[in-house]
Design an enzyme around this catalytic site. Sequence first.
Site, PDB file in Angstrom:
ATOM      1  N   ARG A 171       0.832  -1.202   0.000  1.00  0.00           N
ATOM      2  CA  ARG A 171       0.000   0.000   0.000  1.00  0.00           C
ATOM      3  C   ARG A 171       0.867   1.251   0.000  1.00  0.00           C
ATOM      4  O   ARG A 171       0.563   2.240  -0.662  1.00  0.00           O
ATOM      5  CB  ARG A 171      -0.945  -0.013   1.202  1.00  0.00           C
ATOM      6  CG  ARG A 171      -2.041  -1.055   1.103  1.00  0.00           C
ATOM      7  CD  ARG A 171      -2.738  -1.270   2.429  1.00  0.00           C
ATOM      8  NE  ARG A 171      -3.328  -0.045   2.970  1.00  0.00           N
ATOM      9  CZ  ARG A 171      -3.824   0.066   4.198  1.00  0.00           C
ATOM     10  NH1 ARG A 171      -3.806  -0.984   5.020  1.00  0.00           N
ATOM     11  NH2 ARG A 171      -4.343   1.210   4.611  1.00  0.00           N
ATOM     12  N   CYS A 229      -0.745   6.375   9.049  1.00  0.00           N
ATOM     13  CA  CYS A 229      -1.131   5.019   8.635  1.00  0.00           C
ATOM     14  C   CYS A 229      -2.328   5.151   7.710  1.00  0.00           C
ATOM     15  O   CYS A 229      -2.396   6.088   6.913  1.00  0.00           O
ATOM     16  CB  CYS A 229      -1.434   4.145   9.850  1.00  0.00           C
ATOM     17  SG  CYS A 229      -2.798   4.728  10.879  1.00  0.00           S
TER      18      CYS A 229
END
Length: 271
Positions: A171, A229
């Site tokens: 990601r 995050c």
Amino acid sequence: MSAQEAMAREQAVFIDASWFMPASGRTGRDAFAQTRIAGALFFDIDAVADLTSPLPHMAPGSATLSRWFAAHALQPGQTLIIYDQNAGFAAPRVWWTLRRFGLSPLILDGGFAAWSAAGGAVETGPAPDPASTGAGPDLHLINDDAMRWNDVLHHIEAGDALIVDARPPGRFAGTDPEPRAGLQSGHMPGAVNLPSGRLLDAEGRFLQGEALAAVLPAQDRHKRIICTCGSGVTAAILHAGFTAAGFGDVWLYDGSWTEWAGRGDLPIVKS
């Protein structure tokens, strides 16, 4: 703190911070209703949050957190021990939330699994609803270490902080999709990747001492660190790790990648 140390803390209040990714189909409240540390309270990060924000589980303000304390008859001076039921995934988020209001919560290293393995008392079945109607404490924000997107952009342009991203490598690199539909993957310019799981051992206990320092991408304890995050949950694991390692200028980007990539007007790097 270890399970054995937690058992020795008389009058301690245990707070279950369990939270699961929406795609799992499981909720922290379901896990809490099934089993928990005996007498524990549940902290729902999706409910005890800034519900005026379009972003998920943004940090609560003073009034919201004060109401939660009042509902559970809690006072700031009590010993608060935070744990979760998924190997340290979510407890640091509640630890970070409470510290912002001048509180001194502790994280139960290894969480519910460590408590159970050590023979700690547990209970099952639905927990009673909070019944307190008394006045709670008037909590105030003491340590506002939550960054906003424009703060992060400023530091990117100035090059005076290290942005550390807790998401999985795919990601971060932009090769794997984000779990939220329509959100492109990638990372902020200049950010480094430190998947949050690297700070924990197989049992969800934090690395310590030299083992912890070895995985951190900075050694200058005065360096400004910005933890990020997907939506601000696992960034708190990084925050706790850097704090435990002695870094004194640690921040958390609360909106994290959900806000950054969702805006559509901020720089994204794929590599």
